[in-house]
Design an enzyme around this catalytic site. Structure first.
Site, PDB file in Angstrom:
ATOM      1  N   HIS A 492       0.834  -1.212   0.000  1.00 18.82           N
ATOM      2  CA  HIS A 492       0.000   0.000   0.000  1.00 18.82           C
ATOM      3  C   HIS A 492       0.868   1.263   0.000  1.00 18.82           C
ATOM      4  CE1 HIS A 492      -3.529   2.491   1.371  1.00 18.82           C
ATOM      5  NE2 HIS A 492      -2.528   3.232   1.844  1.00 18.82           N
ATOM      6  N   GLU A 493       1.800   1.333   0.936  1.00 15.71           N
ATOM      7  CA  GLU A 493       2.634   2.533   1.040  1.00 15.71           C
ATOM      8  C   GLU A 493       3.552   2.674  -0.178  1.00 15.71           C
ATOM      9  OE1 GLU A 493       2.006   4.815   3.060  1.00 15.71           O
ATOM     10  OE2 GLU A 493       0.626   3.672   4.314  1.00 15.71           O
ATOM     11  N   HIS A 496       1.823   4.585  -2.833  1.00 14.66           N
ATOM     12  CA  HIS A 496       1.976   6.038  -2.708  1.00 14.66           C
ATOM     13  C   HIS A 496       3.309   6.482  -3.308  1.00 14.66           C
ATOM     14  CE1 HIS A 496      -1.544   6.995  -0.367  1.00 14.66           C
ATOM     15  NE2 HIS A 496      -1.213   6.226   0.651  1.00 14.66           N
ATOM     16  N   HIS A 499       3.183   6.539  -6.969  1.00 17.03           N
ATOM     17  CA  HIS A 499       2.398   7.696  -7.409  1.00 17.03           C
ATOM     18  C   HIS A 499       3.312   8.921  -7.535  1.00 17.03           C
ATOM     19  CE1 HIS A 499      -1.801   9.825  -6.892  1.00 17.03           C
ATOM     20  NE2 HIS A 499      -1.272  10.025  -8.075  1.00 17.03           N
TER      21      HIS A 499
END
Length: 703
Positions: A492-493, A496, A499
């Site tokens: 998940h991190e 980021h 992104h």
């Protein structure tokens, strides 16, 4: 940096000798070295922050004044682009300051943080309330000529205008002064809340005094508890730290119900102990000030103000979404608890399942129902192998290559750095810093930071991002084994981080993760799906002793149990989201304990579960404004995530090159250069459908 003979600094005059001193401050200096410059962590000292910040504040205010007082008519270049270029020193210093605040907090730093937080707020308000500056922005926002600019330039003008209005640029001078005073007070309260929470986490623990206190714990959890006691210099066999990464494995595996209750109690009562670190009154003060601020800005509640720049726009839409998922989630929890209770009763336990029993008995149900034991899976989940797996996924989806480097300074020996390049062109993309381990002075949880945003205003500027976690180190030279849930958080991190790394825009304010808060979690939630793909499991989920991949039969059992626990995680998270939204829709002073109880009672909150974040420890909403009246964003983004994942499953699967390219071109690379609803439609061909979320969680879909 400009050489100034006389600089006006925080109301005093700084003459040439002092000017030279400030120029020698490493924090003020431009980042040097490879990759367009990197933070000089080997040169920074805590004592340097205050003078560096005070200098950078005045430097940026001087730059802003020059823009605001430019006698020439406003243009995109002399106003908006000039603002994008302003404050470079402040950007660098505030980045390092934030790194220290999250990762290296010490009593010396905390004292500076308490002093400087209101000054940061005051500084921001001086810019947001600059009448002449806003007049130039507003002129450009309304000018017909602006329609001739590029779409990205038009978007940037819109962003500046919207942000200034939200912060009170159109208020009269009296109300501007009131808003500034509120912001200053809030900044101090945010810092107090964060520091209180950190103190509770660092100063409380559960001692393990005898061999029986370790009963049921997997070997790596035992070793971590022993190492934690040694680090704290405690005269006991082991201890469980008051952080999620230590508490949750203990609650899952410890057979000692009395110690599970102790561990649960210290965790859920963080900030709620009636001591010097109690956060209840701080939270109330924050809520009252936010209500005052919202009314001054022309909004009925703080929730309405907060959502004015989010995708959801209207608080009722968020409540409707949360409640539509709440009921099926609660129903699923009741089913799961009934199965847990049967097991507890069969074991002779004469008690009703309590919150400190939930994870322990859920694990027993998982084993009985799906023949799946987390301890059977965990030996295959090595932190470093999974990190390699993330790199491989990034290569497959976005053509990124990661190469570890040692020629840049780091702020702690645990931190490692990788150079990121495009594997097709060889061109450098940025740097990825990884800080995986828990330690004193580091806030709990996991997060991504952008040290520097990608841009190309004046040539290509490489992005620098980091991922920070709180895995427990355990014994030296042994692999770190993590749970499936922690592995999902890791991916998940990293989502980021990708992104940020995939950003391909011109202006830094629009780069990477600078999107609406209820959209920013979508790309990161989406990346979690790749953990469970056979390609990752076969290549990187390798047994730490044998090197063998996860057996196919075990992978199949993981897949069958894929939605097990969704009721728990949904109720745990949405209860916090509903409390957050209802707190910020309230306009009267509240009693936190009473408000929490009455709200959850009205929702028929299962007694076996507590909120993921109770009010006195809800750092997401009380350590700053980022997620205030915005915690619902995880669910909002998960609707988009579930729908987006079906674009892959409807196609050729997780590694469908065509869908991956659309994902890169329309989601990961565009930042905030386009309205997020439009960006998603460009990717999917339509708006997201919430049915996908219900399918993903195995909840019934209402017809």
């Amino acid at each position: 940096m400009k050489k100034l003979m006389t600089i006006f600094l925080m109301g005093t005059t700084l003459f040439a000798a002092d000017a030279q001193t400030i120029q020698d401050n490493p924090l003020v200096q431009k980042w040097k070295g490879p990759y367009g410059g990197v933070p000089a962590f080997n040169e920074y000292q805590v004592s340097q922050f205050k003078p560096a910040i005070e200098f950078a504040i005045q430097e940026k205010l001087s730059e802003i004044d020059a823009i605001a007082n430019n006698p020439k008519a406003p243009t995109f270049e002399n106003t908006i682009a000039a603002m994008e270029r302003s404050g470079a020193t402040m950007d660098r210093i505030s980045t390092v300051y934030g790194i220290y605040r999250s990762n290296l907090s010490s009593p010396e730093f905390s004292a500076i943080d308490r002093e400087m937080s209101p000054k940061f707020s005051e500084f921001s308000d001086k810019i947001n309330q600059n009448k002449k500056l806003f007049a130039r922005i507003e002129t450009l926002y309304n000018a017909k000529e602006s329609k001739k600019l590029t779409s990205e330039q038009q978007r940037l003008i819109w962003l500046y205008y919207t942000n200034f209005v939200r912060q009170g640029a159109k208020l009269n001078e009296t109300d501007k002064t009131k808003v500034a005073a509120i912001n200053k007070e809030l900044a101090s309260l945010f810092t107090r809340f964060s520091q209180n929470l950190l103190a509770e986490e660092q100063n409380q623990y559960v001692e393990l005094k005898t061999e029986s206190d370790f009963d049921g714990l997997p070997e790596e959890v035992k070793k971590a508890a022993i190492a934690e006691a040694k680090d704290r210099k405690l005269n006991v066999m082991g201890c469980i730290a008051n952080t999620r990464s230590s508490i949750e494995p203990f609650l899952t595996f410890s057979t000692r119900r009395d110690l599970r209750e102790k561990a649960f109690e210290i965790f859920v009562k963080r900030g709620d102990n009636g001591n010097a670190n109690d956060n209840n009154s701080t939270a109330v003060s924050i809520l009252e000030l936010r209500t005052q601020k919202a009314k001054l800005l022309g909004f009925p509640t703080f929730a309405h103000w907060s959502l004015s720049n989010k995708m959801a726009k209207d608080p009722q839409k968020t409540l409707d979404l949360m409640l539509s998922v709440w009921e099926p989630a609660v129903a699923k929890v009741r089913e799961d608890v009934a199965e847990m209770q049967k097991i507890a009763d069969a074991e002779g336990g004469k008690f009703k399942i309590q919150p400190w029993d939930y994870r322990y008995y859920a694990e027993k149900v998982r084993k009985a129902k799906y023949d799946l034991d987390q301890n059977e899976v965990k030996p295959y989940l090595q932190l470093e192998k999974l990190r390699e797996g993330m790199f491989w996924v990034a290569g497959e989806l976005f053509n990124l290559n990661f190469k570890q480097i040692t020629n840049v300074p780091v702020y702690h020996p645990d931190v490692r750095v990788w150079e990121v390049t495009n594997k097709l062109t060889g061109k450098a993309v940025g740097l990825w810093y990884f800080d995986p381990y828990a330690r004193a002075g580091k806030r709990s949880g996991a997060w991504m930071n952008a040290y520097r945003n990608q841009e190309r205003m004046d040539g290509d500027v490489l992005t620098i991002v980091s991922n920070n976690c709180n895995f427990v180190k355990g014994a030296p030279n042994e692999p770190i084994l993590i749970s499936w849930e922690d592995a999902s958080t890791l991916f998940h991190e990293f989502g980021h981080a990708l992104h940020g790394l995939c950003s391909n825009v011109t202006y830094p304010s629009l780069a990477g993760t600078s999107v609406a808060r209820d959209y920013v979690e979508f790309p990161s939630q989406l990346l979690e799906h790749w953990l469970a793909t056979p390609e990752v499991l076969n290549k990187f989920a390798l047994h730490y002793k044998t090197g063998e991949p996860l057996p196919k039969a075990l992978v199949e059992r993981i897949e069958r149990a894929g939605t097990f626990g969704e009721g728990f995680s949904t109720v745990e998270t949405i209860s916090s989201s509903l409390i957050d939204m209802k707190l910020h829709l309230a306009t009267e002073k509240i009693d936190p304990k009473k408000f929490e109880k009455e709200t959850l009672d009205a929702l028929h909150m299962p007694s076996e579960i507590v909120m993921r974040h109770r009010i006195p420890q809800f750092g997401h909403i009380f350590s700053g404004d980022g997620y205030s009246a915005g915690y619902y964003g995880y669910l909002w983004a998960d609707v988009i995530n579930a729908d987006a994942w079906e674009a892959f499953t409807e196609g050729k699967g997780a590694y469908d090159k065509a869908v991956g390219k659309r994902l890169l071109d329309n989601i990961f690379s565009v930042g905030n250069t386009i309205d997020q609803e439009k960006a998603y439609e460009n990717f999917r061909g339509r708006a997201p459908k919430s049915d996908a979320l219900m399918r993903a969680r195995n909840f019934p879909i209402k017809k």
